[in-house]
Design a protein around this motif. Structure first.
Motif, PDB file in Angstrom:
ATOM      1  N   THR A  48       0.835  -1.205   0.000  1.00 50.04           N
ATOM      2  CA  THR A  48       0.000   0.000   0.000  1.00 50.04           C
ATOM      3  C   THR A  48       0.865   1.249   0.000  1.00 50.04           C
ATOM      4  O   THR A  48       0.626   2.197  -0.755  1.00 50.04           O
ATOM      5  N   VAL A  49       1.895   1.255   0.855  1.00 46.33           N
ATOM      6  CA  VAL A  49       2.827   2.387   0.905  1.00 46.33           C
ATOM      7  C   VAL A  49       3.478   2.601  -0.452  1.00 46.33           C
ATOM      8  O   VAL A  49       3.550   3.724  -0.962  1.00 46.33           O
ATOM      9  N   ALA A  50       3.949   1.509  -1.070  1.00 47.71           N
ATOM     10  CA  ALA A  50       4.626   1.619  -2.370  1.00 47.71           C
ATOM     11  C   ALA A  50       3.688   2.163  -3.440  1.00 47.71           C
ATOM     12  O   ALA A  50       4.081   2.999  -4.273  1.00 47.71           O
TER      13      ALA A  50
ATOM     14  N   PRO B  96      -7.594  -2.608   0.717  1.00 47.59           N
ATOM     15  CA  PRO B  96      -7.351  -3.792   1.552  1.00 47.59           C
ATOM     16  C   PRO B  96      -8.612  -4.422   2.124  1.00 47.59           C
ATOM     17  O   PRO B  96      -8.621  -5.624   2.407  1.00 47.59           O
ATOM     18  N   ALA B  97      -9.678  -3.654   2.293  1.00 47.50           N
ATOM     19  CA  ALA B  97     -10.928  -4.230   2.786  1.00 47.50           C
ATOM     20  C   ALA B  97     -11.429  -5.336   1.864  1.00 47.50           C
ATOM     21  O   ALA B  97     -12.148  -6.241   2.293  1.00 47.50           O
ATOM     22  N   GLY B  98     -11.027  -5.280   0.588  1.00 50.96           N
ATOM     23  CA  GLY B  98     -11.422  -6.307  -0.361  1.00 50.96           C
ATOM     24  C   GLY B  98     -10.898  -7.686  -0.005  1.00 50.96           C
ATOM     25  O   GLY B  98     -11.449  -8.700  -0.440  1.00 50.96           O
TER      26      GLY B  98
ATOM     27  N   THR C 193      -8.708   2.609   3.433  1.00 52.05           N
ATOM     28  CA  THR C 193      -7.959   3.067   2.260  1.00 52.05           C
ATOM     29  C   THR C 193      -8.481   2.414   0.986  1.00 52.05           C
ATOM     30  O   THR C 193      -8.734   1.210   0.953  1.00 52.05           O
ATOM     31  N   ASP C 194      -8.629   3.199  -0.050  1.00 53.76           N
ATOM     32  CA  ASP C 194      -8.979   2.673  -1.374  1.00 53.76           C
ATOM     33  C   ASP C 194      -8.180   3.446  -2.416  1.00 53.76           C
ATOM     34  O   ASP C 194      -8.488   4.602  -2.730  1.00 53.76           O
TER      35      ASP C 194
END
Length: 284
Positions: A119-121, A144-146, A208-209
């Motif tokens: 996610t950071v990248a 990430p919720a996915g 986050t999306d």
């Protein structure tokens, strides 16, 4: 030169040679630290939630010929929380990685991030596209919720409640600490992670999306993801479909499934993972 002056000068030179390259560059951050190993094209390695930079050691040893920049997120794996002691964690860490690239003069380094590190990248590559040469995301979706069959918007009430429970009472903190310790046992550096930093990072990830930002990523992108073995109870076909749908708007993404693996692909399928990384880096 007098003997005392010679010894002082030699000692200073030795210390300078032993100091990490990041420290010699003058870069300092309260949210992360960086250790530099090797020489060659630059590769930044970003670990996931609770993880230590040591998770990359096997890969780094197996793939020489690169200058690896191993990131450690403050608050994880025994590193003091420092700048991550309050507020968001993930997006500010991404901003610091982007600042590290700029202030140390790296020219289009490759970024490899696992889980939260992925996610950071992605944040760095989408928000600072000119600073990234290549991008690899390991076992992480843009939302990430996915991973739990939910959307960032739909999971908010549960994420808010879970954060409040885990950080708002001694019992909740003990529960979270036991979960963190259970990842790899007491000997695992992850067990020494700051539970409050972990809870806030988990909450931020859940909400986050990055899907709307994928089209901004200009760098060649590899998405490496785990497909659990038959009999694990996981729906392998659905995992493949979910990853393809999630990254459909990423113009440069190549999706690479790794069969018979759990989330820690570099441990579960080390030879396959190193082969994928080798090909990824050699394509520069």
């Amino acid at each position: 030169m007098k003997r005392r002056e010679f010894l002082l000068s030699a000692g200073a030179a030795a210390l300078a040679a032993l100091a990490p390259a990041a420290a010699r560059s003058g870069f300092a951050s309260s949210r992360l630290s960086v250790v530099v190993r090797g020489s060659g094209p630059d590769v930044i390695l970003i670990p996931g939630l609770t993880a230590s930079r040591d998770m990359w050691e096997g890969m780094v040893a197996a793939l020489p010929g690169y200058r690896y920049h191993l990131v450690q997120v403050a608050g994880f794996a025994g590193d003091p929380a420092r700048g991550n002691a309050s507020g968001d964690v993930v997006a500010p860490v991404a901003a610091e990685v982007a600042r590290y690239i700029a202030e140390t003069g790296l020219r289009a380094p490759a970024l490899i991030g696992h889980s939260m590190g992925g996610t950071v990248a992605m944040m760095v590559a989408a928000r600072h596209p000119a600073r990234v040469g290549r991008l690899m995301v390991v076992d992480m979706l843009p939302a990430p919720a996915g991973l739990f069959g939910a959307s960032a918007a739909g999971i908010r009430p549960l994420a808010d409640s879970l954060r409040d429970v885990l950080t708002g009472s001694p019992g909740g903190r003990r529960l979270l600490e036991s979960l963190i310790g259970g990842f790899g046992g007491a000997a695992d550096p992850a067990a020494k992670s700051d539970s409050d930093v972990v809870a806030r990072a988990m909450h931020e990830l859940a909400l986050t999306d990055l899907t709307p930002e994928l089209s901004r990523i200009a760098a060649p992108m590899a998405v490496v993801y785990a497909v659990p073995p038959a009999g694990s109870g996981a729906d392998a076909g659905r995992i493949v479909r979910d990853y393809k749908a999630a990254y459909a708007s990423a113009r440069t993404a190549e999706l690479i499934p790794v069969k018979d693996s759990g989330h820690m692909i570099m441990y579960d399928q080390p030879a396959r993972f190193r082969s994928i990384v080798r090909d990824f880096l050699q394509a520069r």
